[in-house]
Design a protein around this motif. Structure first.
Motif, PDB file in Angstrom:
ATOM      1  N   UNK A  15       0.832  -1.205   0.000  1.00 53.93           N
ATOM      2  CA  UNK A  15       0.000   0.000   0.000  1.00 53.93           C
ATOM      3  C   UNK A  15       0.866   1.254   0.000  1.00 53.93           C
ATOM      4  N   UNK A  16       1.949   1.225   0.753  1.00 52.18           N
ATOM      5  CA  UNK A  16       2.857   2.367   0.799  1.00 52.18           C
ATOM      6  C   UNK A  16       3.513   2.593  -0.559  1.00 52.18           C
ATOM      7  N   UNK A  17       3.909   1.531  -1.218  1.00 49.05           N
ATOM      8  CA  UNK A  17       4.488   1.633  -2.557  1.00 49.05           C
ATOM      9  C   UNK A  17       3.499   2.285  -3.523  1.00 49.05           C
ATOM     10  N   UNK A  18       2.246   1.882  -3.444  1.00 48.98           N
ATOM     11  CA  UNK A  18       1.240   2.454  -4.342  1.00 48.98           C
ATOM     12  C   UNK A  18       0.980   3.923  -4.029  1.00 48.98           C
ATOM     13  N   UNK A  19       0.970   4.261  -2.747  1.00 47.26           N
ATOM     14  CA  UNK A  19       0.813   5.670  -2.372  1.00 47.26           C
ATOM     15  C   UNK A  19       1.993   6.487  -2.866  1.00 47.26           C
ATOM     16  N   UNK A  20       3.194   5.933  -2.748  1.00 42.17           N
ATOM     17  CA  UNK A  20       4.389   6.622  -3.240  1.00 42.17           C
ATOM     18  C   UNK A  20       4.258   6.949  -4.724  1.00 42.17           C
ATOM     19  N   UNK A  21       3.736   6.005  -5.505  1.00 44.62           N
ATOM     20  CA  UNK A  21       3.573   6.231  -6.938  1.00 44.62           C
ATOM     21  C   UNK A  21       2.609   7.385  -7.211  1.00 44.62           C
ATOM     22  N   UNK A  22       1.537   7.465  -6.420  1.00 48.14           N
ATOM     23  CA  UNK A  22       0.578   8.560  -6.590  1.00 48.14           C
ATOM     24  C   UNK A  22       1.229   9.901  -6.257  1.00 48.14           C
ATOM     25  N   UNK A  36      -5.452   8.347  -3.379  1.00 45.67           N
ATOM     26  CA  UNK A  36      -4.585   7.497  -2.560  1.00 45.67           C
ATOM     27  C   UNK A  36      -5.280   6.207  -2.144  1.00 45.67           C
ATOM     28  N   UNK A  37      -6.497   6.331  -1.645  1.00 47.82           N
ATOM     29  CA  UNK A  37      -7.191   5.124  -1.185  1.00 47.82           C
ATOM     30  C   UNK A  37      -7.512   4.198  -2.356  1.00 47.82           C
ATOM     31  N   UNK A  38      -7.841   4.780  -3.530  1.00 48.08           N
ATOM     32  CA  UNK A  38      -8.112   3.935  -4.692  1.00 48.08           C
ATOM     33  C   UNK A  38      -6.864   3.164  -5.100  1.00 48.08           C
ATOM     34  N   UNK A  39      -5.717   3.848  -5.112  1.00 46.07           N
ATOM     35  CA  UNK A  39      -4.467   3.178  -5.502  1.00 46.07           C
ATOM     36  C   UNK A  39      -4.051   2.143  -4.475  1.00 46.07           C
ATOM     37  N   UNK A  42      -7.631   0.557  -0.133  1.00 43.85           N
ATOM     38  CA  UNK A  42      -8.158   0.618   1.232  1.00 43.85           C
ATOM     39  C   UNK A  42      -9.085   1.812   1.351  1.00 43.85           C
ATOM     40  N   UNK A  43      -9.840   1.857   2.436  1.00 40.99           N
ATOM     41  CA  UNK A  43     -10.689   2.997   2.704  1.00 40.99           C
ATOM     42  C   UNK A  43      -9.990   4.024   3.576  1.00 40.99           C
ATOM     43  N   UNK A  44     -10.607   5.185   3.695  1.00 39.66           N
ATOM     44  CA  UNK A  44     -10.017   6.247   4.528  1.00 39.66           C
ATOM     45  C   UNK A  44      -9.794   5.816   5.975  1.00 39.66           C
ATOM     46  N   UNK A  45     -10.731   5.079   6.591  1.00 37.38           N
ATOM     47  CA  UNK A  45     -10.468   4.667   7.981  1.00 37.38           C
ATOM     48  C   UNK A  45      -9.204   3.829   8.114  1.00 37.38           C
ATOM     49  N   UNK A  46      -8.974   2.933   7.144  1.00 42.57           N
ATOM     50  CA  UNK A  46      -7.767   2.107   7.208  1.00 42.57           C
ATOM     51  C   UNK A  46      -6.512   2.948   6.977  1.00 42.57           C
ATOM     52  N   UNK A  47      -6.606   3.932   6.076  1.00 38.26           N
ATOM     53  CA  UNK A  47      -5.460   4.816   5.839  1.00 38.26           C
ATOM     54  C   UNK A  47      -5.095   5.557   7.121  1.00 38.26           C
ATOM     55  N   UNK A  48      -6.099   6.134   7.762  1.00 37.58           N
ATOM     56  CA  UNK A  48      -5.825   6.892   8.981  1.00 37.58           C
ATOM     57  C   UNK A  48      -5.343   5.982  10.102  1.00 37.58           C
ATOM     58  N   UNK A  49      -5.908   4.768  10.178  1.00 36.86           N
ATOM     59  CA  UNK A  49      -5.476   3.844  11.230  1.00 36.86           C
ATOM     60  C   UNK A  49      -4.027   3.424  11.043  1.00 36.86           C
ATOM     61  N   UNK A  50      -3.622   3.250   9.781  1.00 35.90           N
ATOM     62  CA  UNK A  50      -2.273   2.754   9.509  1.00 35.90           C
ATOM     63  C   UNK A  50      -1.225   3.859   9.471  1.00 35.90           C
ATOM     64  N   UNK A  51      -1.603   5.042   8.974  1.00 30.19           N
ATOM     65  CA  UNK A  51      -0.600   6.089   8.720  1.00 30.19           C
ATOM     66  C   UNK A  51      -0.874   7.396   9.467  1.00 30.19           C
ATOM     67  N   UNK A  52      -2.016   7.511  10.102  1.00 31.79           N
ATOM     68  CA  UNK A  52      -2.308   8.688  10.907  1.00 31.79           C
ATOM     69  C   UNK A  52      -2.976   9.815  10.160  1.00 31.79           C
ATOM     70  N   UNK A  53      -2.474  10.126   8.969  1.00 32.43           N
ATOM     71  CA  UNK A  53      -2.990  11.253   8.188  1.00 32.43           C
ATOM     72  C   UNK A  53      -2.375  11.194   6.793  1.00 32.43           C
TER      73      UNK A  53
END
Length: 210
Positions: A15-22, A36-39, A42-53
């Motif tokens: 997921x981090x690799x895909x976010x990096x590409x975006x 970011x979530x599409x790439x 995951x959904x926004x709740x999972x993004x915030x849970x895993x990365x904070x913001x």
């Protein structure tokens, strides 16, 4: 049955690799949470849970970038036998990296966010720190060559490091604008043409006691 509301399991590194590409393609401000979530799948709740913001995700993404992208560029600086060869290999590796068609062109660290008034101050500060580290890496390589008598004692390591780092940043910008591999190589050749005059200037200053 899975508990409702529990974040869907996902591979954090992928997921981090895909976010990096975006972020690499669109920059910090241009990358929406939907992008970011599409790439990342995951959904926004999972993004915030895993990365904070979004900011936290970006800071992790650029750290990931430093670990996995462009290492051949900086490895070339360290392993070359002379400063001239180090800069030649540094620029040639930059040409290769910035002309790839399977990744966004240019450098994430150089292009992702430049203006503190439109991006997080923490993000701009971190990117400035990373760009300064790149200049420091070149400066250390030049100083090593001075210590090894590969370069004259009066060689201006600070100016040379800034010059070659700035050249690379310029290559990043024109690569993003669509410059061809041949155009990038021409910039690299021009920068290498400046190397001997820098050495000659140091030798001339030494002869005249400057």
């Amino acid at each position: 049955m899975a508990d409702r509301g529990r974040p869907r399991g996902f591979d954090r590194t992928e997921a981090l690799e895909r976010a990096m590409q975006v972020f690499w393609k669109k920059g910090y401000e241009g990358s929406s949470l939907n992008d970011l979530t599409a790439a990342m799948g995951i959904g926004c709740p999972s993004l915030y849970a895993a990365f904070g913001s979004k900011e936290g995700l970006f800071l992790e993404a650029i750290a990931h970038y430093g670990r996995v992208v462009g290492r051949e560029i900086w490895d070339a600086v360290e392993i070359a036998s002379t400063a001239h060869a180090a800069m030649r290999d540094f620029l040639d590796a930059t040409v290769e990296a910035y002309s790839r068609t399977n990744a966004p062109q240019g450098c994430l660290i150089a292009l992702a966010a430049l203006h503190q008034d439109s991006s997080s101050g923490a993000i701009c500060s971190e990117l400035r720190r990373l760009r300064a580290e790149n200049i420091d890496a070149l400066r250390r390589r030049f100083r090593r060559s001075v210590e090894e008598a590969d370069l004259p004692a009066g060689f201006d390591c600070d100016a040379a490091a800034l010059f070659y780092a700035t050249t690379q940043h310029g290559m990043s910008i024109i690569a993003r604008d669509g410059a061809s591999r041949q155009a990038l190589a021409a910039v690299a050749d021009g920068a290498m043409a400046a190397f001997q005059p820098l050495v000659d200037k140091a030798n001339a200053n030494a002869r005249h006691g400057s």
